[in-house]
Motif scaffolding. Structure first.
Motif, short mmCIF file in Angstrom:
data_model
loop_
_atom_site.label_atom_id
_atom_site.label_comp_id
_atom_site.label_asym_id
_atom_site.label_seq_id
_atom_site.Cartn_x
_atom_site.Cartn_y
_atom_site.Cartn_z
N LYS A 187 0.93 4.40 -2.53
CA LYS A 187 0.76 5.76 -2.00
C LYS A 187 1.89 6.67 -2.47
N SER A 217 -8.27 0.37 -2.55
CA SER A 217 -7.88 1.20 -1.40
C SER A 217 -7.09 2.43 -1.82
N LYS A 236 -7.92 -5.41 -4.23
CA LYS A 236 -8.15 -4.76 -2.94
C LYS A 236 -7.23 -3.54 -2.80
N LEU A 237 -5.98 -3.72 -3.15
CA LEU A 237 -5.03 -2.61 -3.07
C LEU A 237 -5.41 -1.50 -4.05
N HIS A 259 -12.72 2.04 -2.42
CA HIS A 259 -13.36 1.65 -1.16
C HIS A 259 -14.52 0.66 -1.36
N GLU A 305 -7.25 -1.35 5.05
CA GLU A 305 -8.49 -0.63 5.40
C GLU A 305 -8.33 0.06 6.76
N ILE A 342 -6.36 3.18 6.41
CA ILE A 342 -7.15 4.23 5.77
C ILE A 342 -8.15 4.84 6.75
N TYR A 344 0.83 -1.20 0.00
CA TYR A 344 0.00 0.00 0.00
C TYR A 344 0.87 1.26 0.00
N GLY A 359 -14.64 -2.07 0.14
CA GLY A 359 -14.91 -2.70 1.44
C GLY A 359 -14.25 -4.05 1.61
#
Lengths: 319, 84
Positions: free
Chosen positions: A192, A233, A229-230, A264, B45, B48, A188, A266
């Motif tokens: 970023k 996010s 998922k990454l 997002h 998550e 975040i 992540y 979830g």
């Protein structure tokens, strides 16, 4: 992944012994790629004819890809598939031992990949054990961005990745999926920072919540959801790339498709299925075009495998 | 609302973990694995949510290792970062 019980059904450990690998490395140093290829034709024939386990491991994929092939045709398919894997392993050793100038690799859609990276949210490159992902890694230097790679090094594996031969310097960072939190936090942070993250999308590493079932060649396989998922996010786009061999010393890295995952989504695994399916569909198109350049030598299909009991070896993860 | 309560509400709502709002929940229980049942995919998550609700960015892996031990540890970590 890290903290969870793994549900993987494969191992990346090489079939050959360390001594056998050293012979090939020496052969490459002395006789180059052609010399190693020459030996490979006989070595692969020996393995395919005399080791039933090699034929069995190849059969899971081949019976899906060529359902009508039986007997000698299946044996020939096994030989071709194993030979292609052997060539890729030689090529990557050539890359590490003799240098990148000995392999000609072209990154198609370079401008498109740069545009995706320029969005500033990082870029997830999803690959598969097809062609040679390691040669595509060498190509990624053209993107002029830091590259991180999620890769598991099997304990006891004697085959070296191209960057382990020590002759060349390739500036990318390795993230271990068996490390803390399965490497998720590290991955992540890579995104970023607006950098490139490479993940293999066709093999499962983590626990039950880390993968989703998708259709592939007429059956259901499990693929990891971590890339999607990454992407969800971080907002990073996903580029699916498959490198394939186009000639004895030539590779092409092709951008198969771009996947956009809404932000997002979830925690629900099911939410990621459509994106994982898009990857699987791209992989189907790849194996339709390059049937012998797919190197998952284990039973990927859910209904015919017993994950906990029946661990099959692939010849090598790094192909 | 104190940091711990705000954290529990944020995680309960954003990660769909209603058990966090129950009075019987053990704030020293591990967040990952046997405790709250989060897995490594949820770690992102979690990062975040903390950034969104508290403005605290978790970048250091070693810091996250101790902070992610439990609700109490995470709330203390957030308080510490906010005070710095």
């Amino acid at each position: 992944m890290g903290t969870e019980k793994s549900s993987r059904t494969w191992t990346s450990r090489s079939l050959g012994s360390e001594f056998q690998h050293r012979i090939f490395y020496a052969l490459i140093s002395v006789a180059g790629r052609r010399g190693a290829y020459f030996a490979l034709y006989f070595v692969v024939a020996w393995y395919v004819l005399l080791r039933p386990s090699v034929r069995e491991k190849a059969s899971f994929y081949l019976q899906r890809r060529f359902p009508s092939h039986r007997g000698w045709r299946r044996l020939w398919d096994t030989y071709c598939m194993s030979l292609e894997l052997g060539k890729v392993l030689v090529d990557r050793a050539v890359l590490g031992i003799l240098g990148p100038e000995k392999i000609h690799s072209v990154l198609t859609s370079e401008a498109q990949l740069r545009a995706l990276l320029a969005e500033g949210k990082g870029l997830v490159l999803v690959m598969a054990h097809a062609g040679s992902w390691q040669l595509s890694m060498a190509n990624l230097a053209n993107l002029r961005a830091s590259v991180s790679l999620l890769i598991h090094r099997e304990p006891g594996d004697v085959d070296r990745h191209f960057f382990e031969h020590g002759r060349q310097t390739f500036a990318f960072r390795i993230i271990d999926p068996t490390g803390y939190m399965g490497g998720m936090l590290e991955m992540y942070q890579v995104l970023k920072a607006g950098e490139v993250l490479c993940i293999m999308g066709d093999r499962v590493m983590g626990g039950p919540g880390s993968h989703v079932g998708v259709n592939f060649l007429g059956g259901e396989i499990r693929v990891p959801i971590s890339p999607y998922k990454l992407a969800s996010s971080s907002g990073a786009p996903i580029a699916v790339i498959f490198p394939h061999k186009t000639g004895p010393d030539r590779f092409q890295v092709k951008l198969a498709t771009v996947i956009r995952v809404p932000e997002h989504l979830g925690r629900r695994v099911e939410a990621f299925r459509p994106f994982a399916q898009a990857f699987s569909h791209a992989l189907e198109e790849f194996v339709a075009e390059h049937p012998y350049q797919f190197f998952n030598f284990f039973d990927m299909w859910v209904e015919s495998s017993d994950a906990a009991k029946n661990i099959h070896s692939s010849s090598h993860s790094g192909a | 609302m104190d940091t711990k309560t705000k954290l529990k509400h944020a995680l309960a709502d954003e990660l769909n973990l209603p058990e966090l709002k129950e009075a019987t929940f053990d704030d020293d229980a591990p967040l990952f694995g046997q405790g709250l049942g989060l897995d490594s995919l949820d770690a992102v998550e979690l990062v975040i949510v903390i950034q969104k609700h508290f403005g605290v960015e978790i970048k250091d892996m070693d810091e996250s290792r101790s902070a992610f031990a439990s609700i109490n540890a995470l709330a203390a970590y957030i308080d510490q970062r906010l005070a710095a």
